[in-house]
Enzyme design. Structure first.
Site, PDB file in Angstrom:
ATOM      1  N   HIS A  17       0.848  -1.198   0.000  1.00 20.76           N
ATOM      2  CA  HIS A  17       0.000   0.000   0.000  1.00 20.76           C
ATOM      3  C   HIS A  17       0.878   1.241   0.000  1.00 20.76           C
ATOM      4  O   HIS A  17       2.106   1.145  -0.058  1.00 20.76           O
ATOM      5  CB  HIS A  17      -1.016  -0.032   1.148  1.00 20.76           C
ATOM      6  N   HIS A  20       4.070   1.714   2.099  1.00 19.69           N
ATOM      7  CA  HIS A  20       5.303   1.052   1.655  1.00 19.69           C
ATOM      8  C   HIS A  20       5.985   1.867   0.560  1.00 19.69           C
ATOM      9  O   HIS A  20       7.214   1.994   0.531  1.00 19.69           O
ATOM     10  CB  HIS A  20       5.003  -0.362   1.140  1.00 19.69           C
ATOM     11  N   CYS A 125       2.543 -11.297  19.821  1.00 19.44           N
ATOM     12  CA  CYS A 125       1.601 -10.944  18.751  1.00 19.44           C
ATOM     13  C   CYS A 125       2.133 -11.498  17.432  1.00 19.44           C
ATOM     14  O   CYS A 125       3.177 -11.063  16.954  1.00 19.44           O
ATOM     15  CB  CYS A 125       1.392  -9.442  18.625  1.00 19.44           C
ATOM     16  N   CYS A 128       2.561  -8.735  14.661  1.00 21.90           N
ATOM     17  CA  CYS A 128       3.760  -7.893  14.830  1.00 21.90           C
ATOM     18  C   CYS A 128       5.022  -8.749  14.815  1.00 21.90           C
ATOM     19  O   CYS A 128       6.113  -8.231  14.635  1.00 21.90           O
ATOM     20  CB  CYS A 128       3.786  -7.192  16.187  1.00 21.90           C
ATOM     21  N   CYS A 143      -3.215  -6.869  21.575  1.00 16.74           N
ATOM     22  CA  CYS A 143      -2.103  -6.128  20.973  1.00 16.74           C
ATOM     23  C   CYS A 143      -2.575  -4.710  20.695  1.00 16.74           C
ATOM     24  O   CYS A 143      -3.614  -4.509  20.051  1.00 16.74           O
ATOM     25  CB  CYS A 143      -1.682  -6.806  19.663  1.00 16.74           C
ATOM     26  N   HIS A 146      -2.642  -4.226  16.673  1.00 20.45           N
ATOM     27  CA  HIS A 146      -3.576  -4.992  15.848  1.00 20.45           C
ATOM     28  C   HIS A 146      -4.927  -5.253  16.516  1.00 20.45           C
ATOM     29  O   HIS A 146      -5.849  -5.754  15.863  1.00 20.45           O
ATOM     30  CB  HIS A 146      -2.934  -6.325  15.440  1.00 20.45           C
ATOM     31  N   LYS A 294      -3.636   5.832  11.101  1.00 21.69           N
ATOM     32  CA  LYS A 294      -2.516   5.262  10.355  1.00 21.69           C
ATOM     33  C   LYS A 294      -3.080   4.384   9.239  1.00 21.69           C
ATOM     34  O   LYS A 294      -3.976   3.588   9.453  1.00 21.69           O
ATOM     35  CB  LYS A 294      -1.655   4.384  11.280  1.00 21.69           C
ATOM     36  N   LYS A 297      -2.774  -2.171   6.743  1.00 18.18           N
ATOM     37  CA  LYS A 297      -3.515  -3.335   6.267  1.00 18.18           C
ATOM     38  C   LYS A 297      -4.545  -3.766   7.299  1.00 18.18           C
ATOM     39  O   LYS A 297      -5.676  -4.076   6.983  1.00 18.18           O
ATOM     40  CB  LYS A 297      -2.539  -4.498   6.032  1.00 18.18           C
TER      41      LYS A 297
HETATM   42  O1  ME8 Z   1       7.398  -4.056   9.673  1.00 23.59           O
HETATM   43  N1  ME8 Z   1       2.908   5.470   6.845  1.00 23.59           N
HETATM   44  O2  ME8 Z   1       7.052  -4.741   7.497  1.00 23.59           O
HETATM   45  P1  ME8 Z   1       5.727  -3.946   7.071  1.00 23.59           P
HETATM   46  C1  ME8 Z   1       4.219   5.471   6.597  1.00 23.59           C
HETATM   47  N2  ME8 Z   1       8.783  -6.652   7.759  1.00 23.59           N
HETATM   48  N3  ME8 Z   1       4.955   4.368   6.401  1.00 23.59           N
HETATM   49  C2  ME8 Z   1       4.325   3.195   6.444  1.00 23.59           C
HETATM   50  C3  ME8 Z   1       2.949   3.098   6.694  1.00 23.59           C
HETATM   51  C4  ME8 Z   1       2.222   4.314   6.900  1.00 23.59           C
HETATM   52  N4  ME8 Z   1       0.914   4.352   7.113  1.00 23.59           N
HETATM   53  N5  ME8 Z   1       2.613   1.802   6.669  1.00 23.59           N
HETATM   54  C5  ME8 Z   1       3.744   1.097   6.403  1.00 23.59           C
HETATM   55  C6  ME8 Z   1       7.670  -4.755   8.717  1.00 23.59           C
HETATM   56  N6  ME8 Z   1       4.783   1.939   6.266  1.00 23.59           N
HETATM   57  C7  ME8 Z   1       8.874  -5.652   8.766  1.00 23.59           C
HETATM   58  C8  ME8 Z   1      10.128  -4.816   8.598  1.00 23.59           C
HETATM   59  S1  ME8 Z   1      12.796  -4.542   8.377  1.00 23.59           S
HETATM   60  C9  ME8 Z   1      14.123  -5.482   8.774  1.00 23.59           C
HETATM   61  C10 ME8 Z   1      11.425  -5.595   8.659  1.00 23.59           C
HETATM   62  C11 ME8 Z   1       6.173   1.567   5.937  1.00 23.59           C
HETATM   63  O3  ME8 Z   1       5.289  -4.558   5.791  1.00 23.59           O
HETATM   64  C12 ME8 Z   1       7.164   2.044   6.992  1.00 23.59           C
HETATM   65  O4  ME8 Z   1       8.447   2.083   6.426  1.00 23.59           O
HETATM   66  O5  ME8 Z   1       4.767  -3.896   8.196  1.00 23.59           O
HETATM   67  C13 ME8 Z   1       7.091   0.930   8.015  1.00 23.59           C
HETATM   68  O6  ME8 Z   1       8.196   0.934   8.877  1.00 23.59           O
HETATM   69  C14 ME8 Z   1       7.058  -0.278   7.089  1.00 23.59           C
HETATM   70  O7  ME8 Z   1       6.277   0.151   5.951  1.00 23.59           O
HETATM   71  C15 ME8 Z   1       6.475  -1.519   7.723  1.00 23.59           C
HETATM   72  O8  ME8 Z   1       6.272  -2.485   6.735  1.00 23.59           O
END
Ligand code: ME8
Length: 501
Positions: A17, A20, A125, A128, A143, A146, A294, A297
């Site tokens: 989304h 990302h 969780c 998370c 959590c 979530h 925020k 998903k």
């Molecule tokens: O946490 N606003 O993956 P994830 C801004 N796999 N940035 C956002 C956002 C929002 N509303 N939503 C997501 C994970 N992001 C782990 C990370 S790293 C070694 C492992 C962005 O798919 C932001 O960069 O939940 C956030 O930190 C990341 O997506 C989380 O992606």
């Protein structure tokens, strides 16, 4: 100088989304800008594929985790292409090379004496993939992120002795006040450390979808340990037959504030335990919000970045999100906001300035930029230096503001000078030369600087100006002589239909 910039690797439990896209575009802006400065850049992004977040999502969908990972990882790859990111590699934690290197580093942490056997008891969780303290729960045992009911777990695990790094981490923070930015996040991470660090599970006993613990194949490595290591493992195999670690490590990480603790506390401790240099810096940005919430998903309020780009174009997205929300803070975005900035700033201010300047050079000077002394325009002088300074501080919004002040100054300049009136009298020829030269040079300078944000738009305009060079050393207003032949330019930001109210 080498410059290694990373994004988080994203979970493949669902489609990408806009959140990302946000971090990946931010990293791309920095990577492009640093390349313009002649730095040796490596830019990494990718997908996080192991652990409960993916295994459970696959189960809910009735598919295997690998199948789900393959499908969604491809969507993240599509997104990277579509947002025009210039990443040098796309890592998947299911890459066998990554898995082997993770085992090697975890074995090292073990051999260095920071791993022990223990029993984990508490809340976990699975969304998370995080062990929760009582303070992190809401409504009894839910959590806080979530809002799902958590079960109390008891598992025999391998543990990482995080507590051994309390003092080294405090010292790292004390010695490097810029290590984590913005400052509020530095303080947040440091206070977490100062509260006292507990050892953490390094493995999961009940899960099969992950990298086996090298000395105990009945367990898999905890997904966060596996995932964090991506930043390090990627350099060892991104280029076949070549190990880039010495050339690029340590990294500069860009992350969202949701994963601060993992990056600013656990990650440097893991590296210290393995005898690897800690990252150069970590920048933490805020959340993109939809109606004050925020975008996520789990809340189901996500914007599909592909749809936004179909409607407004990739460059508009790349511009809008850093203009609308101060990078580092939380901020709301909206379809109305997109339209407003598209029309008022991109089409009217920048697009119009470009088309009218080129048209006047065509009409009054047969399409050749005249040679002249540049007009004194304060907002243009020293602009590349100011933008570089802001981007060194990862202030993506501040840098864009500097550039936009210059765009607005050029618009005021042409408005004040009214060259179309002056052109009626041959006696004004020198003044016209200066105005047209200043506009061409001003547009060139801002476009070279904007190209990190809006690469296609800037490229088209610079081609039309006959000045395709993107190097920052000649980006200064007035650095190039006149004489270039300008070409045609279709509207950079054609009017779009505004949505019915
Ligand atoms: O946490 N606003 O993956 P994830 C801004 N796999 N940035 C956002 C956002 C929002 N509303 N939503 C997501 C994970 N992001 C782990 C990370 S790293 C070694 C492992 C962005 O798919 C932001 O960069 O939940 C956030 O930190 C990341 O997506 C989380 O992606």
């Amino acid at each position: 100088m080498s410059y290694y910039v990373t994004t988080p690797i994203y979970y493949v439990n669902a489609e990408p989304h806009l959140g990302h896209a946000y971090t990946t575009i931010a990293a791309d802006i920095l990577a492009r800008h640093m390349r313009q400065r002649g730095e040796d850049v490596f830019f990494l992004t990718g997908t996080d594929e192991h652990g409960e977040p993916v295994a459970q999502a696959a189960e809910r969908l009735g598919v295997g985790p690998r199948e789900l990972a393959d499908k969604n990882s491809e969507r993240f790859r599509d997104l990277v292409q579509r947002i025009n990111a210039t990443n040098d590699f796309f890592i998947r934690t299911s890459d066998p090379e990554h898995e082997a290197k993770v085992q090697e580093v975890v074995q090292k942490i073990h051999d260095n004496g920071y791993v022990f056997e223990g029993t984990y008891e508490g809340y976990y969780c699975p969304r998370c993939a995080d062990f929760k303290t009582d303070a992190e729960l809401v409504d009894g045992n839910k959590c806080a992120i979530h809002l799902i009911e958590l079960e109390r777990e008891k598992e025999d695990n391998w543990f990482f002795q995080l507590s051994a790094f309390q003092e080294p981490l405090e010292k790292l923070y004390a010695d490097n006040p810029q290590w984590v930015t913005p400052e509020s996040r530095y303080n947040e991470a440091l206070s977490f450390i100062k509260q006292g660090l507990n050892d953490i599970s390094l493995s999961r006993a009940r899960l099969r979808w992950g990298v086996p613990v090298p000395w105990d194949e009945s367990q898999v490595i905890y997904v966060w340990i596996d995932a964090l290591l991506n930043y390090y493992t990627a350099l060892s195999y991104a280029r076949p037959g070549e190990d880039l670690t010495d050339r690029y490590w340590p990294a500069r990480h860009l992350i969202g504030k949701d994963i601060l603790k993992f990056h600013a506390v656990i990650w440097p401790a893991m590296l210290m335990a393995a005898g690897i240099e800690v990252p150069k810096s970590i920048f933490i940005h805020g959340y993109l919000l939809m109606d004050e919430h925020k975008m996520s998903k789990s809340l189901g309020n996500v914007i599909d970045p592909f749809e936004v780009m179909d409607r407004f174009g990739t460059d508009t997205l790349r511009y809008y999100i850093f203009r609308e929300v101060r990078f580092g803070n939380d901020g709301s975005i909206s379809a109305a906001g997109f339209e407003e900035r598209y029309n008022s700033e991109l089409a009217n201010e920048y697009g119009n300035l470009a088309s009218r300047s080129l048209a006047m050079i065509g009409r009054y000077r047969d399409g050749v930029v005249p040679d002249a002394t540049p007009a004194e325009l304060d907002e243009l002088r020293g602009l590349p230096g100011r933008v570089s300074e802001r981007l060194d501080a990862v202030d993506l919004t501040g840098a864009l503001e500097e550039i936009w002040e210059a765009v607005r100054r050029l618009n005021r300049y042409v408005q004040d000078e009214e060259p179309w009136k002056l052109a009626k009298d041959e006696a004004n020829a020198q003044r016209i030369d200066q105005i047209l030269y200043s506009l061409a040079e001003g547009l060139r300078s801002v476009s070279v600087l904007l190209s990190a944000y809006m690469p296609d738009t800037a490229d088209r305009l610079l081609q039309a100006l006959g000045q395709p060079d993107l190097g920052l050393d000649s980006a200064e207003y007035g650095a190039r002589p006149g004489g270039a032949q300008v070409g045609d330019l279709a509207p950079l930001f054609p009017r779009i239909e505004t949505a019915a109210a």
